[in-house]
Every structure is written in structure tokens, then in C-alpha cells.
Design a protein around this motif. Structure first.
Motif, PDB file in Angstrom:
ATOM      1  N   VAL A 179      40.660  22.554  42.287  1.00 19.92           N
ATOM      2  CA  VAL A 179      41.919  22.454  41.543  1.00 19.92           C
ATOM      3  C   VAL A 179      42.777  21.424  42.248  1.00 19.92           C
ATOM      4  N   GLU A 180      43.170  20.396  41.516  1.00 20.44           N
ATOM      5  CA  GLU A 180      44.030  19.354  42.075  1.00 20.44           C
ATOM      6  C   GLU A 180      45.416  19.472  41.456  1.00 20.44           C
ATOM      7  N   PHE A 181      46.423  19.358  42.328  1.00 22.91           N
ATOM      8  CA  PHE A 181      47.818  19.497  41.907  1.00 22.91           C
ATOM      9  C   PHE A 181      48.574  18.218  42.205  1.00 22.91           C
ATOM     10  N   GLU A 182      49.406  17.810  41.248  1.00 22.95           N
ATOM     11  CA  GLU A 182      50.248  16.634  41.450  1.00 22.95           C
ATOM     12  C   GLU A 182      51.603  16.873  40.803  1.00 22.95           C
ATOM     13  N   ALA A 183      52.656  16.476  41.511  1.00 27.53           N
ATOM     14  CA  ALA A 183      54.023  16.549  40.992  1.00 27.53           C
ATOM     15  C   ALA A 183      54.562  15.128  40.913  1.00 27.53           C
ATOM     16  N   VAL A 184      55.061  14.739  39.750  1.00 24.74           N
ATOM     17  CA  VAL A 184      55.547  13.380  39.528  1.00 24.74           C
ATOM     18  C   VAL A 184      57.000  13.449  39.067  1.00 24.74           C
ATOM     19  N   GLY A 185      57.854  12.700  39.750  1.00 23.63           N
ATOM     20  CA  GLY A 185      59.247  12.606  39.331  1.00 23.63           C
ATOM     21  C   GLY A 185      60.045  13.875  39.556  1.00 23.63           C
ATOM     22  N   MET A 186      59.511  14.769  40.336  1.00 21.98           N
ATOM     23  CA  MET A 186      60.225  16.021  40.611  1.00 21.98           C
ATOM     24  C   MET A 186      61.150  15.788  41.800  1.00 21.98           C
ATOM     25  N   ARG A 187      62.420  15.884  41.531  1.00 22.61           N
ATOM     26  CA  ARG A 187      63.397  15.679  42.589  1.00 22.61           C
ATOM     27  C   ARG A 187      63.516  16.943  43.436  1.00 22.61           C
ATOM     28  N   GLU A 188      64.202  16.809  44.546  1.00 23.41           N
ATOM     29  CA  GLU A 188      64.431  17.969  45.416  1.00 23.41           C
ATOM     30  C   GLU A 188      65.340  18.994  44.754  1.00 23.41           C
ATOM     31  N   LYS A 189      66.119  18.542  43.768  1.00 17.10           N
ATOM     32  CA  LYS A 189      67.038  19.453  43.092  1.00 17.10           C
ATOM     33  C   LYS A 189      66.245  20.552  42.398  1.00 17.10           C
ATOM     34  N   ARG A 190      66.751  21.772  42.499  1.00 16.77           N
ATOM     35  CA  ARG A 190      66.077  22.919  41.921  1.00 16.77           C
ATOM     36  C   ARG A 190      66.267  22.967  40.412  1.00 16.77           C
ATOM     37  N   LEU A 191      65.258  23.490  39.745  1.00 20.44           N
ATOM     38  CA  LEU A 191      65.331  23.736  38.308  1.00 20.44           C
ATOM     39  C   LEU A 191      65.975  25.108  38.095  1.00 20.44           C
ATOM     40  N   PRO A 192      66.468  25.374  36.898  1.00 21.37           N
ATOM     41  CA  PRO A 192      67.010  26.710  36.631  1.00 21.37           C
ATOM     42  C   PRO A 192      65.955  27.791  36.913  1.00 21.37           C
ATOM     43  N   LEU A 193      66.413  28.911  37.385  1.00 20.92           N
ATOM     44  CA  LEU A 193      65.555  30.022  37.775  1.00 20.92           C
ATOM     45  C   LEU A 193      64.540  30.382  36.697  1.00 20.92           C
ATOM     46  N   GLU A 194      64.999  30.489  35.455  1.00 24.16           N
ATOM     47  CA  GLU A 194      64.099  30.893  34.370  1.00 24.16           C
ATOM     48  C   GLU A 194      63.049  29.820  34.065  1.00 24.16           C
TER      49      GLU A 194
END
Length: 182
Positions: A73-88
Motif C-alpha cells: 500500500v503506497e500513500f501520498e499526500a499532495v497539496g496538504m498544508r499543515e493547517k488542520r481540516l475540520p474535525l468531521e
């Protein structure tokens, strides 16, 4: 089981030795229930989401899942900033990846899975793609058996879009798109 044991305990109040044995059994049953509830709660929303955020939690989950099931299983995150997303949103996307990977192990007979999460244009997109056996998406029981209905509902409740692309012998791609205003 707990209710049956309590009923039997009540019936045997005149026999202290039986009551003691039943109390021991009730304690074991209660401990099992507590352990199972804890595992369920952790699997629904791991505490690491609160501490590490979605990307790091998914990376850890994917790494552990890959080891546990001996599946690439390979995982990649693109353009995800350090800022958190809403909890839900974080919870929903974690659960989509978790359920999708569980489906892969249970149904797909895949050798490889890619998990991609990206954020752009006020959208967070999560894609889980496997090289497994695929399925007929119009089959009447597919959504019930694969947990797809719950995934679809979870994403649509956030105003998002949930799609599945699959054909027998061609693998499966699960895609969840969720609006996310920064």
C-alpha cells in the motif's frame, strides 16, 4: 450475555458460592465488552487524528495496514498544508480510507493499493485504487456488503461526492471529494 448472567445472578441470591462464581464471570464479560468498545472507538476515530492530523495518521495507518496484511500500500499526500481540516472532514476521510482498505483485503484479492489525498481549489480529494478483481457495481447487494453505502452517506453528509469505478478483473477506484473552505 451480560443480561442473561445478571438474571441468573438474581435467581441464585440464596447460594453465595454460585453468586461469587457468577460475579467472576460477569466481571470477565464486562471487561471484554469494555475492551471491544475501546477498540471500536479507536477504529472509528483514532486519537492520533487529534494529535498528529489526518496526513500523519493516514501514513501510520497505511504503514501498519500494509505490514499487518502483507499488502503493498503506497500513500501520498499532495497539496496538504499543515493547517488542520475540520474535525468531521478528517474523521470521514480517515474512515473512507480505512473501510476501503478493509474491502480490498476482504474482497479484492489485490497485490497493490495506492492511497492519494490532495487538497486544491477548496476541495479535499481522497482516492483509493487497487489492482484487484473488481466487481459489478450495479449488483443489488454491493453497497450493503462492502460498506459502500456508509461511505457514500458519510461523504454526502459533508456536501461531498463519492464515486466508485470498477469492473470485474479491472480493480477498483474509490474517490471521495469533500468541500473544504480554508
Amino acid at each position: 450475555a451480560l443480561m442473561v448472567e445478571l438474571g441468573m445472578l438474581e435467581r441464585d441470591t440464596d447460594h453465595p458460592e454460585i453468586v461469587r462464581d457468577r460475579i467472576v464471570e460477569l466481571t470477565r464479560t464486562a471487561n471484554k465488552i469494555q475492551d471491544n468498545l475501546h477498540k471500536l472507538a479507536v477504529n472509528l476515530r483514532p486519537a492520533s487524528l487529534d494529535h498528529l492530523g489526518l496526513v500523519k495518521t493516514l501514513q501510520q495507518f497505511v504503514d501498519e495496514f500494509s505490514r499487518q496484511y502483507n499488502l503493498k500500500v503506497e500513500f501520498e499526500a499532495v497539496g496538504m498544508r499543515e493547517k488542520r481540516l475540520p474535525l468531521e472532514v478528517e474523521t470521514a476521510l480517515f474512515r473512507i480510507v480505512q473501510e476501503s482498505l478493509t474491502n480490498v483485503v476482504t474482497h479484492a484479492q489485490a497485490a497493490h493499493v495506492d492511497v492519494l489525498i490532495s487538497q486544491r481549489n477548496k476541495q479535499v480529494v481522497t482516492i483509493i485504487e487497487d489492482d484487484g478483481v473488481g466487481f459489478i457495481p450495479t449488483s443489488p447487494t454491493v453497497e450493503d456488503h462492502l460498506g459502500l453505502f456508509g461511505m457514500r452517506e458519510r461523504i454526502e453528509m459533508l456536501g461531498g461526492k463519492f464515486t466508485i469505478e470498477t469492473l470485474p478483473g479491472k480493480g477498483t477506484t474509490v474517490k471521495a471529494e469533500v468541500p473544504c473552505n480554508d
